[in-house]
Design a protein around this motif. Sequence first.
Motif, PDB file in Angstrom:
ATOM      1  N   SER A  18       0.855  -1.197   0.000  1.00  0.00           N
ATOM      2  CA  SER A  18       0.000   0.000   0.000  1.00  0.00           C
ATOM      3  C   SER A  18       0.879   1.231   0.000  1.00  0.00           C
ATOM      4  O   SER A  18       1.882   1.278   0.706  1.00  0.00           O
ATOM      5  CB  SER A  18      -0.843   0.071   1.264  1.00  0.00           C
ATOM      6  N   VAL A  19       0.473   2.199  -0.773  1.00  0.00           N
ATOM      7  CA  VAL A  19       1.256   3.435  -0.879  1.00  0.00           C
ATOM      8  C   VAL A  19       0.342   4.626  -0.597  1.00  0.00           C
ATOM      9  O   VAL A  19      -0.582   4.901  -1.370  1.00  0.00           O
ATOM     10  CB  VAL A  19       1.872   3.560  -2.289  1.00  0.00           C
ATOM     11  N   PRO A  20       0.579   5.329   0.519  1.00  0.00           N
ATOM     12  CA  PRO A  20      -0.249   6.506   0.818  1.00  0.00           C
ATOM     13  C   PRO A  20       0.168   7.679  -0.067  1.00  0.00           C
ATOM     14  O   PRO A  20       1.347   7.818  -0.406  1.00  0.00           O
ATOM     15  CB  PRO A  20       0.066   6.793   2.286  1.00  0.00           C
ATOM     16  N   LEU A  21      -0.768   8.493  -0.434  1.00  0.00           N
ATOM     17  CA  LEU A  21      -0.460   9.681  -1.238  1.00  0.00           C
ATOM     18  C   LEU A  21      -0.434  10.906  -0.347  1.00  0.00           C
ATOM     19  O   LEU A  21      -1.216  11.013   0.597  1.00  0.00           O
ATOM     20  CB  LEU A  21      -1.539   9.882  -2.305  1.00  0.00           C
ATOM     21  N   ASP A  22       0.438  11.833  -0.661  1.00  0.00           N
ATOM     22  CA  ASP A  22       0.406  13.088   0.096  1.00  0.00           C
ATOM     23  C   ASP A  22      -0.632  14.012  -0.548  1.00  0.00           C
ATOM     24  O   ASP A  22      -1.236  13.695  -1.583  1.00  0.00           O
ATOM     25  CB  ASP A  22       1.804  13.724   0.204  1.00  0.00           C
ATOM     26  N   ARG A  23      -0.802  15.141   0.089  1.00  0.00           N
ATOM     27  CA  ARG A  23      -1.858  16.063  -0.319  1.00  0.00           C
ATOM     28  C   ARG A  23      -1.719  16.510  -1.783  1.00  0.00           C
ATOM     29  O   ARG A  23      -2.680  16.507  -2.545  1.00  0.00           O
ATOM     30  CB  ARG A  23      -1.740  17.276   0.607  1.00  0.00           C
TER      31      ARG A  23
END
Length: 241
Positions: A18-23
Amino acid sequence: MDAKIRLYVDHPLGAGQSVPLDRGQAHYLFGVMRQSVGGAVLLFNGREGEWRATIAQANKRAGVLECDVQTKPLQLPPDLWLCFAPIKKARTDFIVEKAAEMGAARIVPMQTEFTNSGRIQRDRLAAHAVEAAEQCGGTFVPEVAEMQRFGSIMDGWDPARRIMFCDEALSTSRAAPLLAGATGPWAIFVGPEGGFSERERNKLRGLDHATAVSLGPRILRADTAVVAAMTLWQQALGDWG
Ligand code: SAH
């Protein structure tokens, strides 16, 4: 669905990861590019190649992607540094963008005697290198180093890294077929609008591991000289062959 959008992420990549995205990335992907859950994106982090990922969560300010399969292995550029003297802002941005596209492994802003600007915005330049890699299909992003003085760069230089010194004083002579066969690490040196000083030129000319080269009979602007020099080098010794 075919993934068209390529994004650089500073996060590990691998099957099921899983890869979180920044704003900023969430805004770009969901706001600007109108992507939504289930959509496919290509990710790379400069270390683990390129991965196809599916959008698992999409919010205005955040999101999560899930990696599916690797679509490209990591492709490192040849061990070529670009050492250049920053010029005006837009042209310096251009130099970093082109150096990343052309396959520089590291970009070193260099303060020479006639360098016009004493400061650089390193973050901004690094962002240009990332954007160039996203756009050109690269899986590697060259580091943009802190600006260093010409003298300290020279003091700490490893002579195993050869220098292609772009010397405008040679613009009257023929371009030499100099590079052939000299494999191993290299660096290209391009001076500022005012050129290299006499002292800097003498220093470079006195080094066994530096070769002064001509980029043809016209004096090129520094940004043009970077592209021309990298073309010559890539053709002779790089990964274009
Ligand atoms: N003001 C200087 C020119 C600087 S051009 C003068 O009039 O002489 C900026 C940089 O681009 C130079 O320092 C050099 O590294 C590179 N360059 C431009 N034209 C070149 C050429 N024909 N051959 C080799 N290097 C060149």
